[in-house]
Motif scaffolding. Structure first.
Motif, PDB file in Angstrom:
ATOM      1  N   ILE A 145       0.839  -1.205   0.000  1.00 34.87           N
ATOM      2  CA  ILE A 145       0.000   0.000   0.000  1.00 34.87           C
ATOM      3  C   ILE A 145       0.871   1.251   0.000  1.00 34.87           C
ATOM      4  CG2 ILE A 145      -1.648   1.346   1.364  1.00 34.87           C
ATOM      5  CD1 ILE A 145      -2.798  -1.370   2.294  1.00 34.87           C
ATOM      6  N   ASP A 180       0.858   3.956  -2.898  1.00 41.51           N
ATOM      7  CA  ASP A 180       0.422   5.284  -2.470  1.00 41.51           C
ATOM      8  C   ASP A 180       1.464   6.336  -2.811  1.00 41.51           C
ATOM      9  OD1 ASP A 180      -1.271   7.159  -0.842  1.00 41.51           O
ATOM     10  OD2 ASP A 180       0.519   7.182   0.424  1.00 41.51           O
ATOM     11  N   LEU A 199      -4.562  -2.123   7.108  1.00 38.87           N
ATOM     12  CA  LEU A 199      -4.970  -1.120   6.118  1.00 38.87           C
ATOM     13  C   LEU A 199      -4.988   0.275   6.730  1.00 38.87           C
ATOM     14  CD1 LEU A 199      -7.897  -3.057   4.385  1.00 38.87           C
ATOM     15  CD2 LEU A 199      -5.721  -2.420   3.335  1.00 38.87           C
ATOM     16  N   GLY A 255      -2.477   3.328   5.628  1.00 34.56           N
ATOM     17  CA  GLY A 255      -3.031   4.603   5.154  1.00 34.56           C
ATOM     18  C   GLY A 255      -2.568   5.773   5.991  1.00 34.56           C
ATOM     19  N   GLY A 259       1.032   6.489   5.168  1.00 40.76           N
ATOM     20  CA  GLY A 259       1.139   7.087   3.841  1.00 40.76           C
ATOM     21  C   GLY A 259       0.890   8.580   3.854  1.00 40.76           C
ATOM     22  N   ASN A 260      -0.136   9.021   4.572  1.00 38.97           N
ATOM     23  CA  ASN A 260      -0.432  10.455   4.630  1.00 38.97           C
ATOM     24  C   ASN A 260       0.539  11.208   5.549  1.00 38.97           C
ATOM     25  OD1 ASN A 260      -2.555  10.502   2.788  1.00 38.97           O
ATOM     26  ND2 ASN A 260      -4.095  10.057   4.343  1.00 38.97           N
ATOM     27  N   ASP A 307      -3.728  14.518  -3.227  1.00 41.35           N
ATOM     28  CA  ASP A 307      -4.933  13.762  -3.578  1.00 41.35           C
ATOM     29  C   ASP A 307      -5.118  13.804  -5.090  1.00 41.35           C
ATOM     30  OD1 ASP A 307      -5.631  13.203  -0.902  1.00 41.35           O
ATOM     31  OD2 ASP A 307      -6.545  15.170  -0.702  1.00 41.35           O
ATOM     32  N   ALA A 336      -3.897   6.119   0.196  1.00 42.99           N
ATOM     33  CA  ALA A 336      -3.884   6.007   1.652  1.00 42.99           C
ATOM     34  C   ALA A 336      -5.284   6.195   2.229  1.00 42.99           C
ATOM     35  CB  ALA A 336      -2.923   7.041   2.250  1.00 42.99           C
ATOM     36  N   ASP A 337      -6.033   7.143   1.682  1.00 40.24           N
ATOM     37  CA  ASP A 337      -7.408   7.357   2.136  1.00 40.24           C
ATOM     38  C   ASP A 337      -8.277   6.124   1.874  1.00 40.24           C
ATOM     39  OD1 ASP A 337      -6.754   9.961   2.869  1.00 40.24           O
ATOM     40  OD2 ASP A 337      -7.319  10.770   0.915  1.00 40.24           O
ATOM     41  N   ALA A 383      -7.229   3.042   1.741  1.00 38.53           N
ATOM     42  CA  ALA A 383      -6.834   2.010   2.701  1.00 38.53           C
ATOM     43  C   ALA A 383      -7.493   2.242   4.057  1.00 38.53           C
ATOM     44  CB  ALA A 383      -5.309   1.999   2.849  1.00 38.53           C
ATOM     45  N   ILE A 384      -7.461   3.482   4.525  1.00 43.53           N
ATOM     46  CA  ILE A 384      -8.076   3.795   5.821  1.00 43.53           C
ATOM     47  C   ILE A 384      -9.577   3.537   5.778  1.00 43.53           C
ATOM     48  CG2 ILE A 384      -8.595   5.650   7.447  1.00 43.53           C
ATOM     49  CD1 ILE A 384      -5.911   6.911   6.674  1.00 43.53           C
ATOM     50  N   SER A 385     -10.247   4.023   4.730  1.00 41.65           N
ATOM     51  CA  SER A 385     -11.700   3.854   4.615  1.00 41.65           C
ATOM     52  C   SER A 385     -12.082   2.377   4.514  1.00 41.65           C
ATOM     53  CB  SER A 385     -12.225   4.611   3.391  1.00 41.65           C
ATOM     54  OG  SER A 385     -11.957   5.989   3.508  1.00 41.65           O
TER      55      SER A 385
END
Length: 213
Positions: free
Chosen positions: A13, A17, A98, A102, A105-106, A144, A178-179, A181-183
């Protein structure tokens, strides 16, 4: 899921990302749009704050947000490690991995991008490690690019409360890998809540035998 599988998932990821962010950052002008389909576009923007463009006001708002993210990630990492050691369900371990990937990544964007790149504008492509970088450590902007306007410029009927007569776009958020993955991780915890927080049969059996011993 074993530790090495979680690590491989996290690394995959992070690579995807960061590759996508660096590619867009160095090849797209700011707010440039590439239309793949009517409902799927690449649009380069940079997020100053949290999800959905929320910004913490004040001179130190961005710094506070970055430090907060850095402090939270070790707790997520420990949660992941502890869940693996305790042989919790694969649903839970996958979800935590995940979310962890994420978040990291951010964080990379927030910590490093301010000194890794110069500013992106509508007429200037960002470059790697320039003399005149756009910000300082811990003050980078999150890149983004994914935009899915499945329903665009829809006129809401006038009889709909609060929204009647207004034009809306669904889905109007622009996000990154990354978003996603988090979601996805949060979605697994919500949708598969019982499976995520229930021990698999082999773990239950092992706990039972340990108690007998």
């Amino acid at each position: 899921m074993k530790l090495r599988h979680s690590v491989l998932l996290i690394l995959l990821i992070l690579v995807v990302d960061q590759f996508s962010k660096v590619f867009v950052k160095t090849n797209f002008y700011y707010q440039e749009e590439v239309r793949i389909f009517d409902w799927f576009r690449l649009v380069f923007i940079e997020n100053e704050g949290m999800a959905w463009g929320t910004v913490i006001p004040g001179e130190y708002g961005k710094l506070f947000l970055t430090i907060f993210r850095i402090l939270v990630v070790p707790f997520i990492g420990y949660w992941l490690w502890d869940s693996i050691i305790r042989e919790k369900s694969n649903f839970l371990i996958t979800a935590i991995a995940l979310i962890f990937a994420g978040a990291v990544g951010n964080i990379i964007d927030s910590v490093l991008y301010g000194v890794m790149f110069d500013d992106s504008t509508r007429t200037h492509l960002a470059t790697f490690f320039p003399e005149d970088h756009y910000s300082t450590w811990l003050h980078g902007r999150v890149v983004d690019m994914f935009y899915f306007p499945i329903i665009e410029d829809y006129l809401v009927p006038t009889w709909v409360p609060f929204m009647g007569g207004k034009t809306v776009t669904f889905f109007n958020a622009i996000f990154n890998v990354a978003d996603v993955a988090i979601s996805t991780g949060v979605g697994i915890l919500i949708v598969f809540n019982k499976r995520a927080f229930t021990l698999p049969p082999q773990s239950i059996s092992r706990v039972f035998h340990n108690k007998l011993d």
